[in-house]
Design a protein around this motif. Sequence first.
Motif, mmCIF file in Angstrom:
data_model
loop_
_atom_site.group_PDB
_atom_site.id
_atom_site.type_symbol
_atom_site.label_atom_id
_atom_site.label_comp_id
_atom_site.label_asym_id
_atom_site.label_seq_id
_atom_site.Cartn_x
_atom_site.Cartn_y
_atom_site.Cartn_z
ATOM 1 N N THR A 29 -19.096 -5.602 -18.464
ATOM 2 C CA THR A 29 -18.752 -6.931 -17.948
ATOM 3 C C THR A 29 -19.100 -8.002 -18.977
ATOM 4 O O THR A 29 -18.300 -8.899 -19.264
ATOM 5 N N GLU A 53 -6.986 -11.156 -12.360
ATOM 6 C CA GLU A 53 -7.950 -10.123 -12.724
ATOM 7 C C GLU A 53 -7.785 -8.959 -11.760
ATOM 8 O O GLU A 53 -7.891 -9.120 -10.540
ATOM 9 N N GLY A 55 -9.272 -5.570 -10.228
ATOM 10 C CA GLY A 55 -10.588 -4.940 -10.081
ATOM 11 C C GLY A 55 -11.720 -5.909 -10.350
ATOM 12 O O GLY A 55 -12.538 -5.712 -11.233
ATOM 13 N N GLY A 57 -14.484 -6.839 -8.717
ATOM 14 C CA GLY A 57 -15.883 -6.526 -8.394
ATOM 15 C C GLY A 57 -16.635 -7.718 -7.830
ATOM 16 O O GLY A 57 -16.233 -8.302 -6.822
ATOM 17 N N ASP A 79 -8.813 -6.179 -5.743
ATOM 18 C CA ASP A 79 -9.735 -5.037 -5.798
ATOM 19 C C ASP A 79 -9.406 -4.182 -4.590
ATOM 20 O O ASP A 79 -8.962 -4.700 -3.561
ATOM 21 N N LEU A 80 -9.619 -2.857 -4.712
ATOM 22 C CA LEU A 80 -9.363 -2.059 -3.511
ATOM 23 C C LEU A 80 -10.574 -2.047 -2.600
ATOM 24 O O LEU A 80 -10.477 -1.713 -1.423
ATOM 25 N N ASP A 105 -4.216 -1.959 -4.202
ATOM 26 C CA ASP A 105 -4.321 -1.055 -5.334
ATOM 27 C C ASP A 105 -3.754 -1.783 -6.561
ATOM 28 O O ASP A 105 -2.594 -2.225 -6.543
ATOM 29 N N LEU A 106 -4.575 -1.918 -7.597
ATOM 30 C CA LEU A 106 -4.170 -2.570 -8.848
ATOM 31 C C LEU A 106 -3.372 -3.850 -8.590
ATOM 32 O O LEU A 106 -3.867 -4.782 -7.970
ATOM 33 N N ASN A 122 -11.204 -4.835 -16.393
ATOM 34 C CA ASN A 122 -12.331 -3.987 -16.785
ATOM 35 C C ASN A 122 -12.268 -2.804 -15.832
ATOM 36 O O ASN A 122 -12.799 -2.857 -14.731
ATOM 37 N N LEU A 145 -15.579 4.348 -7.168
ATOM 38 C CA LEU A 145 -14.271 3.945 -7.685
ATOM 39 C C LEU A 145 -14.384 2.821 -8.714
ATOM 40 O O LEU A 145 -13.411 2.456 -9.361
ATOM 41 N N ALA A 146 -15.596 2.263 -8.851
ATOM 42 C CA ALA A 146 -15.792 1.222 -9.858
ATOM 43 C C ALA A 146 -15.869 1.828 -11.254
ATOM 44 O O ALA A 146 -15.638 1.144 -12.239
HETATM 45 C C1 LIG Z 1 -15.872 -1.424 -13.907
HETATM 46 S S1 LIG Z 1 -15.704 -2.311 -12.386
HETATM 47 C C2 LIG Z 1 -15.495 -3.979 -12.995
HETATM 48 C C3 LIG Z 1 -15.867 -5.055 -12.001
HETATM 49 C C4 LIG Z 1 -15.861 -6.473 -12.572
HETATM 50 N N1 LIG Z 1 -14.551 -6.881 -12.984
HETATM 51 C C5 LIG Z 1 -16.816 -6.562 -13.732
HETATM 52 O O1 LIG Z 1 -16.331 -6.683 -14.874
HETATM 53 O O2 LIG Z 1 -18.033 -6.509 -13.501
HETATM 54 C C6 LIG Z 1 -14.078 -1.825 -11.826
HETATM 55 C C7 LIG Z 1 -13.587 -2.500 -10.563
HETATM 56 O O3 LIG Z 1 -12.239 -2.063 -10.311
HETATM 57 C C8 LIG Z 1 -12.088 -1.770 -8.932
HETATM 58 N N2 LIG Z 1 -11.008 -0.767 -8.821
HETATM 59 C C9 LIG Z 1 -11.064 0.552 -9.132
HETATM 60 N N3 LIG Z 1 -9.870 1.131 -8.919
HETATM 61 C C10 LIG Z 1 -9.030 0.152 -8.472
HETATM 62 C C11 LIG Z 1 -7.678 0.138 -8.063
HETATM 63 N N4 LIG Z 1 -6.924 1.233 -8.084
HETATM 64 N N5 LIG Z 1 -7.153 -1.034 -7.635
HETATM 65 C C12 LIG Z 1 -7.922 -2.156 -7.595
HETATM 66 N N6 LIG Z 1 -9.201 -2.194 -7.966
HETATM 67 C C13 LIG Z 1 -9.753 -1.058 -8.401
HETATM 68 C C14 LIG Z 1 -13.451 -1.284 -8.490
HETATM 69 O O4 LIG Z 1 -13.614 -1.414 -7.089
HETATM 70 C C15 LIG Z 1 -14.370 -2.184 -9.301
HETATM 71 O O5 LIG Z 1 -14.663 -3.368 -8.610
#
Ligand SMILES: C[S@@+](CC[C@H](N)C(=O)[O-])C[C@H]1O[C@@H](n2cnc3c(N)ncnc32)[C@H](O)[C@@H]1O
Lengths: 220, 133
Positions: A29, A53, A55, A57, A79-80, A105-106, A122, A145-146
Amino acid sequence: MGEELLETPDLSHLNVSDYEKVYEPREDTFLLLDALEKDLNVIRSLQPRLCLEVGSGSGVVSTAVARALGSSCFMMATDLNPFACRFTRETAQANKTHVSCVQMDLDSMIRMDTIIDLLLFNPPYVVTSSEELNQPDEDGSYLHLAWAGGLKGREVTDRLLEHVGKLLAPRSLFYLVVIKENDPEDILKNLSSQGFQGKTIASRKVRNEHLSVIRFCRGL
Amino acid sequence: MKLLTHNVLSSKCLKGVSVGYPLRLNATDIKVVDVDYNSEFVQRMIPKINYSALYDAAQSIGHHNGLPDTVAEDYEHNEEFLKAVHHVLLEVDIVSGDLECPESGRKFPITRGIPNMLVNENEVNEINDSNGY
Ligand SMILES: C[S@@+](CC[C@H](N)C(=O)[O-])C[C@H]1O[C@@H](n2cnc3c(N)ncnc32)[C@H](O)[C@@H]1O
């Protein structure tokens, strides 16, 4: 000078138990925030109107960018994880800005009309088995999933990359966090076929992770 | 959820849906908030928005006051028009209700201002599913 800083948002409204539900900001991050700060002039000169943005978080990145760009742009986030959506909204509010969050999703529910000027991702980039991408796990948690990225840590990222040319505007910027195992060279090649020029603009080695931020642009 | 957000959402990725736009909007709780007016932002946003979808959405929830049904011709210099668009895009906030796919009727609830558009894997088209599920 002060104007060129990307201030790190205040996250004091989130506590330890909140970070059992959403991704706590970490090295990846902060590398993305640093890269965006260094690139703020490039971003400003694009004059982005619609930013996204994927995902988000805790919402720390979208909030920082929304604050830096002010009323000249509209920041959206997806975010999902439902908690991530809620916290993203709260983080923006706590920092006196607005991020419009939609759980999906995405970018699957965004109209593919080349309308997004600035895209940030990210992603979950850690190499895992494909099975670990099943959502959410038995106890209802979304936390894995993060980070779980499937084969080469690319399965989630690749689903976005596939059609990013249809999402992004003719003049646009896209910042992506990757690790070495994701095969950044292959990603660069992949996106150049959709008209994007990619360049690594920040790298850091943290413990055993080789993290980088790639900036893709087209029409600039 | 702002009406600007509504304007960029589409349910086209659902199986059997060919356009999926614009989503029908049902609002049960609407808040009107103050947002700083930036004339240049609104001007530059006009080419990106689908104006008739915006007008219809605003009308369907009774917040189209002062908004003409088509884009004003000289909109860059028409402050009255730009302010009306600003208001509808950014100041009308849907706190709860739902979005509905115009073709399949699939509903997406909006709670605390956040639409939930997460769907099951079997609801979406294959093209969105390159990871072999
Ligand atoms: C590595 S974390 C980054 C969170 C934040 N952006 C940061 O930089 O601290 C990835 C994020 O993507 C989300 N995520 C994972 N797969 C996803 C998807 N298919 N669609 C949407 N969000 C997704 C997760 O829930 C998580 O919040």
